[in-house]
Write a protein that holds these residues in place. Structure first.
Motif, short mmCIF file in Angstrom:
data_model
loop_
_atom_site.label_atom_id
_atom_site.label_comp_id
_atom_site.label_asym_id
_atom_site.label_seq_id
_atom_site.Cartn_x
_atom_site.Cartn_y
_atom_site.Cartn_z
N PHE A 1 2.62 6.08 -2.36
CA PHE A 1 3.60 7.15 -2.24
C PHE A 1 4.88 6.93 -3.05
O PHE A 1 5.68 7.84 -3.17
CB PHE A 1 3.98 7.37 -0.77
N GLY A 2 5.08 5.74 -3.57
CA GLY A 2 6.29 5.46 -4.34
C GLY A 2 6.07 5.62 -5.83
O GLY A 2 4.97 5.95 -6.29
N ALA A 3 7.11 5.38 -6.59
CA ALA A 3 7.02 5.49 -8.04
C ALA A 3 6.20 4.35 -8.63
O ALA A 3 5.50 4.52 -9.62
CB ALA A 3 8.42 5.49 -8.65
N LYS A 4 6.29 3.17 -8.00
CA LYS A 4 5.51 2.02 -8.45
C LYS A 4 5.30 1.09 -7.25
O LYS A 4 6.07 1.10 -6.31
CB LYS A 4 6.20 1.30 -9.59
N TYR B 1 0.82 -1.21 0.00
CA TYR B 1 0.00 0.00 0.00
C TYR B 1 0.86 1.26 0.00
O TYR B 1 0.64 2.18 -0.79
CB TYR B 1 -0.95 0.03 1.19
N VAL B 2 1.83 1.32 0.90
CA VAL B 2 2.65 2.53 1.03
C VAL B 2 3.43 2.78 -0.25
O VAL B 2 3.48 3.92 -0.73
CB VAL B 2 3.59 2.43 2.26
N THR B 3 4.04 1.76 -0.81
CA THR B 3 4.82 1.99 -2.04
C THR B 3 3.91 2.29 -3.22
O THR B 3 4.27 3.09 -4.09
CB THR B 3 5.74 0.80 -2.36
N ALA B 4 2.73 1.71 -3.28
CA ALA B 4 1.80 2.00 -4.37
C ALA B 4 1.26 3.42 -4.26
O ALA B 4 1.08 4.11 -5.25
CB ALA B 4 0.66 0.99 -4.38
#
Length: 57
Positions: free
Chosen positions: A39-42, A34-37
């Motif tokens: 707030f991250g690039a992918k 969830y966090v990478t989706a």
């Protein structure tokens, strides 16, 4: 960071508690995704098996 947290609670400044003992592997994998989706690039593709391996290190 998610498993072990950041910082030292006895010192002033930023502190994020870890979830190593509070959450099962599948929940930690879900939060990571969830966090990478969000707030991250992918999004990441961390699985419960990946988390289990990290706990063993």
């Amino acid at each position: 960071m998610i498993l072990d947290g950041i910082g030292m609670p006895q010192h002033r400044g930023s502190y994020i508690s870890g979830f190593r003992t509070a959450c099962p592997d599948a929940e930690i994998a879900g939060v990571t995704h969830y966090v990478t989706a969000r707030f991250g690039a992918k999004p990441s593709h961390v699985t419960a098996a990946d988390v289990k391996g990290l706990r063993a290190q």
